[in-house]
Write a protein that holds these residues in place. Structure first.
Motif, short mmCIF file in Angstrom:
data_model
loop_
_atom_site.label_atom_id
_atom_site.label_comp_id
_atom_site.label_asym_id
_atom_site.label_seq_id
_atom_site.Cartn_x
_atom_site.Cartn_y
_atom_site.Cartn_z
N LEU A 26 0.83 -1.20 0.00
CA LEU A 26 0.00 0.00 0.00
C LEU A 26 0.87 1.25 0.00
O LEU A 26 1.90 1.30 0.68
CB LEU A 26 -0.91 0.01 1.23
N ASN A 27 0.45 2.25 -0.75
CA ASN A 27 1.11 3.54 -0.74
C ASN A 27 0.36 4.45 0.21
O ASN A 27 -0.85 4.63 0.07
CB ASN A 27 1.10 4.18 -2.13
N ILE A 28 1.06 5.03 1.17
CA ILE A 28 0.44 5.97 2.08
C ILE A 28 0.41 7.33 1.38
O ILE A 28 1.45 7.90 1.09
CB ILE A 28 1.19 6.05 3.42
N GLU A 29 -0.79 7.82 1.09
CA GLU A 29 -0.96 9.09 0.41
C GLU A 29 -0.92 10.24 1.41
O GLU A 29 -0.33 11.28 1.14
CB GLU A 29 -2.26 9.11 -0.39
N THR A 30 -1.62 10.09 2.54
CA THR A 30 -1.57 11.08 3.61
C THR A 30 -1.60 10.34 4.94
O THR A 30 -2.20 9.28 5.06
CB THR A 30 -2.76 12.07 3.59
N VAL A 31 -0.93 10.92 5.91
CA VAL A 31 -0.99 10.37 7.27
C VAL A 31 -1.04 11.55 8.23
O VAL A 31 -0.39 12.57 8.01
CB VAL A 31 0.22 9.45 7.57
N SER A 32 -1.87 11.42 9.24
CA SER A 32 -1.92 12.45 10.26
C SER A 32 -1.86 11.77 11.62
O SER A 32 -2.32 10.64 11.79
CB SER A 32 -3.17 13.32 10.14
N THR A 33 -1.26 12.45 12.57
CA THR A 33 -1.17 11.94 13.93
C THR A 33 -1.68 13.01 14.87
O THR A 33 -1.64 14.20 14.56
CB THR A 33 0.28 11.57 14.30
N ASP A 34 -2.15 12.56 16.02
CA ASP A 34 -2.66 13.49 17.00
C ASP A 34 -2.47 12.88 18.38
O ASP A 34 -2.38 11.65 18.51
CB ASP A 34 -4.14 13.77 16.74
N LEU A 35 -2.41 13.71 19.39
CA LEU A 35 -2.39 13.27 20.78
C LEU A 35 -3.69 13.69 21.43
O LEU A 35 -4.13 14.82 21.27
CB LEU A 35 -1.21 13.88 21.54
N GLN A 36 -4.31 12.77 22.16
CA GLN A 36 -5.53 13.07 22.91
C GLN A 36 -5.26 12.75 24.36
O GLN A 36 -4.71 11.69 24.68
CB GLN A 36 -6.71 12.25 22.39
N PHE A 37 -5.64 13.66 25.25
CA PHE A 37 -5.39 13.49 26.68
C PHE A 37 -6.70 13.16 27.38
O PHE A 37 -7.74 13.76 27.11
CB PHE A 37 -4.78 14.76 27.26
N HIS A 38 -6.64 12.19 28.30
CA HIS A 38 -7.81 11.75 29.05
C HIS A 38 -7.45 11.67 30.53
O HIS A 38 -6.31 11.46 30.89
CB HIS A 38 -8.27 10.36 28.59
N GLY A 39 -8.45 11.80 31.38
CA GLY A 39 -8.22 11.66 32.82
C GLY A 39 -7.82 12.97 33.44
O GLY A 39 -8.05 14.04 32.92
N GLY A 40 -7.23 12.86 34.62
CA GLY A 40 -6.84 14.06 35.35
C GLY A 40 -7.83 14.35 36.46
O GLY A 40 -8.62 13.50 36.84
N ARG A 41 -7.81 15.51 36.99
CA ARG A 41 -8.65 15.99 38.11
C ARG A 41 -8.93 14.90 39.12
O ARG A 41 -8.09 14.61 39.95
CB ARG A 41 -9.94 16.61 37.59
N GLY A 42 -10.12 14.28 39.12
CA GLY A 42 -10.45 13.25 40.09
C GLY A 42 -9.61 12.00 39.93
O GLY A 42 -9.39 11.23 40.85
N ASP A 43 -9.14 11.79 38.74
CA ASP A 43 -8.31 10.63 38.43
C ASP A 43 -6.86 11.11 38.36
O ASP A 43 -6.52 11.95 37.54
CB ASP A 43 -8.76 10.07 37.08
N ASN A 44 -6.00 10.60 39.21
CA ASN A 44 -4.60 11.06 39.25
C ASN A 44 -3.83 10.66 37.99
O ASN A 44 -2.82 11.25 37.69
CB ASN A 44 -3.89 10.51 40.48
#
Length: 175
Positions: free
Chosen positions: A97-115
């Motif tokens: 397969l040829n990769i025509e486009t690729v994107s990456t992202d970071l998503q953050f979950h948790g915090g506050r009540g959850d250490n």
């Protein structure tokens, strides 16, 4: 500064990584003006405080063009760890397969009540195959992606397939 140096911003991305704030810009510049463009930005007094780095994209050689037969969109999500993008892109490449486009992202979950804060890495890759993929090829691809899902403990690996009609096929160069 970019437009003053005869460049045009085509897209940008800003990310905070810990104490660092990173800005990535893609600027289009006529090829013959690349050297002057870089020099102008490095000399701009308003940009002196930045750690400017440049990379040049060169057009690929389109001498051997084959029409795309099938399109795939692969989406993978899992807790961020080294090697995720490499494993996914190597598997796609190994399957022709040829990769025509690729994107990456970071998503953050948790915090506050959850250490425990969780940082998920998201990869989305649009791919094409220049040779028809039969059911057996697709089974092997899905098996390999499922192996990566287990190996990297990914939460999601989603593959969408679009068979291209002759009118919708575009020309691509094999890697």
């Amino acid at each position: 500064a970019v437009s003053d140096a005869n460049g045009s911003i085509t897209h940008s991305r800003m990310v905070r990584l810990g104490e660092d704030f990173i800005i990535t810009l893609h600027a289009a510049v006529p090829p013959e003006e690349t050297r002057q463009f870089k020099r102008a930005l490095k000399r701009d007094p308003n940009l002196k405080c930045l750690n400017l780095q440049f990379a040049q994209l060169n057009p690929r050689d389109n001498t051997e063009q084959l029409p795309a037969q099938i399109g795939l969109r692969v989406r993978a999500v899992g807790e961020d760890k080294p090697g995720m993008l490499a494993s996914i892109s190597e598997t796609l490449n190994d399957k022709g397969l040829n990769i025509e486009t690729v994107s990456t992202d970071l998503q953050f979950h948790g915090g506050r009540g959850d250490n425990r804060k969780r940082r998920d890495f998201v990869v989305e890759a649009d791919c094409v195959a220049v040779r028809p993929l039969n059911d057996e090829h697709m089974e092997h691809l899905l098996k390999d992606l499922n192996h990566i899902k287990k190996e990297l403990a990914l939460d999601v690996v989603d593959v969408r397939v679009q068979r291209l009609s002759k009118q919708r096929r575009h020309t691509t160069t094999p890697m």
